[in-house]
Design an enzyme around this catalytic site. Sequence first.
Site, PDB file in Angstrom:
ATOM      1  N   SER A   1       0.790  -1.234   0.000  1.00  0.00           N
ATOM      2  CA  SER A   1       0.000   0.000   0.000  1.00  0.00           C
ATOM      3  C   SER A   1       0.822   1.283   0.000  1.00  0.00           C
ATOM      4  CB  SER A   1      -0.961   0.008   1.184  1.00  0.00           C
ATOM      5  OG  SER A   1      -0.251  -0.148   2.387  1.00  0.00           O
TER       6      SER A   1
ATOM      7  N   HIS B   1      -5.503  -3.581  -2.444  1.00  0.00           N
ATOM      8  CA  HIS B   1      -5.178  -2.653  -3.538  1.00  0.00           C
ATOM      9  C   HIS B   1      -5.050  -3.363  -4.882  1.00  0.00           C
ATOM     10  CE1 HIS B   1      -4.610   0.839  -0.955  1.00  0.00           C
ATOM     11  NE2 HIS B   1      -4.109  -0.013  -0.083  1.00  0.00           N
TER      12      HIS B   1
ATOM     13  N   LYS C   1     -12.031   0.278  -1.912  1.00  0.00           N
ATOM     14  CA  LYS C   1     -10.997   0.982  -2.683  1.00  0.00           C
ATOM     15  C   LYS C   1     -11.453   1.044  -4.148  1.00  0.00           C
ATOM     16  CE  LYS C   1      -7.511   0.322   0.832  1.00  0.00           C
ATOM     17  NZ  LYS C   1      -8.419  -0.005   1.937  1.00  0.00           N
TER      18      LYS C   1
END
Length: 394
Positions: free
Chosen positions: A183, A211, A242
Amino acid sequence: MSLLLKTLKDELMILKDSHLFRYLNRVDSEQSSRISIGGREYISLCSNNYLGLATHTGLKESSMEAIKNYGNSAVASRLVSGNMELHERLEEVTAEFKGTEAALVFNTGYMANAGTLQALADERDVLFSDALNHASIIDGCRLSGAKIFVYRHRNVDHLRSLLSMAAGSGYRRKIVITDGVFSMDGDIAPLPDIAGVAEEHDAFLIVDDAHATGVLGKNGKGSLEFFGLTRRDIIQMGTYSKALGSFGAYIAGPAEVRDYLINKARAFIYTTALPPSVIAASIAAIRILQEDHEMLSRLWQNTMLFREGLMGLGFNTLNSETPIIPILIGDDKGVLQFSKRLFEEGIYAVPIRPPTVPEGGCRIRTTVTASHTPSDIEFCIGIFEKVGRELKVI
Ligand SMILES: Cc1ncc(COP(=O)(O)O)c(C=O)c1O
């Protein structure tokens, strides 16, 4: 002043003096590539809204429909009366999307990691964790009470030697855990090698795809799709918050893992289920991702454009391979100054300092999204050049 408040005040002073004090900024608009702060518009370079789905009409309408049909709240935990048709549908849709037998929804990614590690491991077990894994993994490892070995970042040889060292020590379960996409650095874990070493040592592998979900792989299914890995026994964690523009998280993998977590993961058991509106938005996001391939290709075009622009100017973007593009500055004072100058020029990109990154590793962590336009990217590169030269970073 009470002793407690005095000790808090003293510690806050130390944080301020060492440029490590954290404060909240307030965004006054919806969360798109342009945001409003204090009455001015900025290009946001720090959201995780990779596909721009946070403001997608399809997600908004699905949420509103769910509120109309099911109300605002799930009113209890899943094991009490909070398990609704929507929660189970999201789990089916997620398992189908990820190509796994089953999936289980957690309220956040933090809770998914903490809850899964606490459930799967205890004092009889051993965990092997990448040095740059997310804080929720670190906390989950600690919470489990298992023996923890931290292997050097993406270093498969180090992982192998730690697994060999632990062999024969009588541990019940061995678990290797890694971020799929890291990240703060934006690099990718060498999963085929990690999975191979884990298999050699009869260890479970858990991959945090927070992610990578909606970002990696031809269809945005994540790290395993990116590498063409099809192993049934790998446990995948991911977030809806996300790239998918909603909220919450999942664990996807074998059906036994789902059943086990329902029975053992305290972060799943002892919390109110996510509300219908959030669940409906997550279902809509996966469906939109499966139908609209344009978003993913725009995301990657923008990523290449921005990273190549920055690297061409001489910025150090570490080993970034994804839309997470760090710009290494080094010291805390310098990174604060850099971020402040970007802000004055109309770009919102926050400074990342210890303890989130190691001492001396302060950086501006930028993220590119599908909803930035090529001219947004050109504008940002121009401002980074101006500020970089001014502050002698390039
Ligand atoms: C790699 C990684 N894992 C887990 C999380 C936690 O997810 P959530 O924000 O849903 O708690 C995050 C993000 O915050 C993350 O970056």
